[in-house]
Design a protein around this motif. Structure first.
Motif, short mmCIF file in Angstrom:
data_model
loop_
_atom_site.label_atom_id
_atom_site.label_comp_id
_atom_site.label_asym_id
_atom_site.label_seq_id
_atom_site.Cartn_x
_atom_site.Cartn_y
_atom_site.Cartn_z
N UNK A 24 0.84 -1.20 0.00
CA UNK A 24 0.00 0.00 0.00
C UNK A 24 0.87 1.24 0.00
N UNK A 25 0.68 2.12 -0.99
CA UNK A 25 1.46 3.36 -1.07
C UNK A 25 1.29 4.20 0.19
N UNK A 26 2.42 4.68 0.75
CA UNK A 26 2.38 5.55 1.92
C UNK A 26 2.27 4.83 3.25
N UNK A 27 2.13 3.52 3.24
CA UNK A 27 1.98 2.77 4.50
C UNK A 27 3.35 2.53 5.11
N UNK A 28 3.55 3.05 6.31
CA UNK A 28 4.83 2.88 7.01
C UNK A 28 4.68 2.07 8.29
N UNK A 29 3.47 2.01 8.83
CA UNK A 29 3.18 1.25 10.04
C UNK A 29 1.89 0.47 9.83
N UNK A 30 1.70 -0.59 10.61
CA UNK A 30 0.39 -1.23 10.65
C UNK A 30 0.09 -1.65 12.08
N UNK A 31 -1.18 -1.57 12.46
CA UNK A 31 -1.61 -2.05 13.77
C UNK A 31 -2.38 -3.35 13.54
N UNK A 32 -2.11 -4.31 14.40
CA UNK A 32 -2.62 -5.66 14.19
C UNK A 32 -3.28 -6.15 15.46
N UNK A 33 -4.49 -6.71 15.31
CA UNK A 33 -5.21 -7.27 16.46
C UNK A 33 -4.62 -8.60 16.85
N UNK A 34 -3.93 -8.61 17.98
CA UNK A 34 -3.26 -9.82 18.42
C UNK A 34 -4.25 -10.76 19.11
N UNK A 35 -3.89 -12.03 19.21
CA UNK A 35 -4.71 -13.03 19.91
C UNK A 35 -4.51 -12.81 21.40
N UNK A 36 -5.35 -11.95 21.96
CA UNK A 36 -5.20 -11.49 23.34
C UNK A 36 -6.50 -11.74 24.09
N UNK A 37 -6.40 -12.14 25.35
CA UNK A 37 -7.60 -12.46 26.12
C UNK A 37 -8.50 -11.25 26.31
N UNK A 38 -7.93 -10.03 26.23
CA UNK A 38 -8.73 -8.82 26.43
C UNK A 38 -9.27 -8.26 25.12
N UNK A 39 -8.94 -8.87 23.99
CA UNK A 39 -9.40 -8.39 22.69
C UNK A 39 -10.59 -9.22 22.25
N UNK A 44 -9.52 -10.06 16.47
CA UNK A 44 -8.26 -10.77 16.27
C UNK A 44 -8.00 -10.89 14.77
N UNK A 45 -6.83 -10.47 14.33
CA UNK A 45 -6.48 -10.53 12.93
C UNK A 45 -6.88 -9.30 12.13
N UNK A 46 -7.52 -8.32 12.77
CA UNK A 46 -7.85 -7.09 12.06
C UNK A 46 -6.56 -6.32 11.79
N UNK A 47 -6.41 -5.81 10.59
CA UNK A 47 -5.19 -5.15 10.14
C UNK A 47 -5.51 -3.72 9.72
N UNK A 48 -4.77 -2.76 10.26
CA UNK A 48 -5.01 -1.35 9.96
C UNK A 48 -3.71 -0.75 9.45
N UNK A 49 -3.75 -0.13 8.29
CA UNK A 49 -2.56 0.50 7.71
C UNK A 49 -2.44 1.95 8.13
N UNK A 50 -1.23 2.37 8.45
CA UNK A 50 -1.00 3.71 9.00
C UNK A 50 0.10 4.42 8.21
N UNK A 51 -0.06 5.71 7.96
CA UNK A 51 1.00 6.48 7.31
C UNK A 51 2.08 6.88 8.31
N UNK A 52 3.16 7.48 7.84
CA UNK A 52 4.21 8.02 8.72
C UNK A 52 4.13 9.52 8.73
N UNK A 53 5.11 10.22 9.31
CA UNK A 53 6.28 9.60 9.94
C UNK A 53 6.11 9.28 11.41
N UNK A 54 5.02 9.80 12.03
CA UNK A 54 4.84 9.60 13.47
C UNK A 54 4.28 8.22 13.76
N UNK A 55 4.73 7.66 14.89
CA UNK A 55 4.22 6.36 15.33
C UNK A 55 2.77 6.52 15.76
N UNK A 56 1.84 5.69 15.27
CA UNK A 56 0.43 5.79 15.68
C UNK A 56 0.30 5.65 17.20
#
Length: 249
Positions: A24-39, A44-56
């Protein structure tokens, strides 16, 4: 954002989420739904693409943020040291300008300021008919006083009362005194040891290249070029590039 996980179907994998960001053009970070007891399971497995330069940095429990291509190699890179020069080189900055014009004189570091309550000494106000303390004497008094790194001196200024001209106040370090007082200036003692830049030879080269001082990042994939965890319990904000959908019953 990818869709939510569906019952009976495997959610998107970490590797697929990373690849989706890479594609994906411009994607520098991604947030990922981990297999976590609180999620919730559908996240779980949801993927979100994030631009830069700042950390989401939008808080969301169970989502972690990864930076793609943050580790190019699985080991430190090799960087040879530079060869020495044939003769010593001057330091890049000029020596401070000393008010006395001689090596070792004090240097003006702050105008219209004096020491605060942590002063080491304060000379008495000038008396009519008597010459006030000189700048040189004030500097010497600070040099002779243990712990004195700065002094504030009442300059001959039209806005300074005559009885404050020549008043000398000793100040400790390491911070520059910053209590406002019109007509008083702060000087640092021994701020210029020489009247010209010091000579500093370059270090000799090593016989072979040396490793860089820091290790390469640890990649979750275990391979060079894998994404690196940069923030826990966070996800992208409204500037997200994509988000997979939630699971449907």
């Amino acid at each position: 954002r990818t869709t939510d996980a569906k019952p009976g179907k495997d959610p998107m994998t970490f590797e697929d989420c990373n690849q989706l960001c890479l594609d994906t053009d411009g994607c520098e970070f991604f947030s990922f739904g981990e297999d976590d007891s609180e999620l919730p399971p559908h996240h779980v497995g949801v993927c979100i693409g994030c631009p830069g330069p700042d950390v989401p940095a939008v808080y969301h429990n169970g989502f972690n943020v990864y930076e793609i291509n943050a580790c190019e190699t699985s080991s430190p890179t090799i960087s040879p040291t530079p060869p020495p020069t044939s003769s010593p080189t001057n330091s890049p900055t000029d020596a401070p300008t000393c008010p006395s014009g001689e090596p070792g004189g004090p240097v003006l570091v702050s105008e219209d300021c004096k020491c605060g309550d942590d002063r080491l000494f304060r000379t008495t106000d000038a008396k009519p008919g008597k010459d006030p303390m000189t700048f040189e004497d004030c500097n010497q008094l600070c040099l002779d006083t243990d712990g004195c790194e700065f002094f504030s001196f009442g300059e001959d200024d039209s806005e300074l009362p005559p009885h404050h001209v020549g008043v000398c106040i000793g100040c400790p370090g390491p911070d520059v005194p910053a209590v406002y007082h019109n007509g008083f200036n702060v000087y640092e003692i021994n701020a210029c040891e020489t009247s010209s830049p010091t000579i500093s030879p370059t270090p000799p080269p090593t016989s072979s290249p040396t490793n860089s001082p820091t290790d390469a990042p640890t990649c979750p994939s275990g391979e060079p070029g894998g994404p690196v965890l940069v923030s826990e319990d966070c996800k992208c904000g409204d500037d997200r590039l994509f988000r997979t959908t939630d699971a449907k019953p």
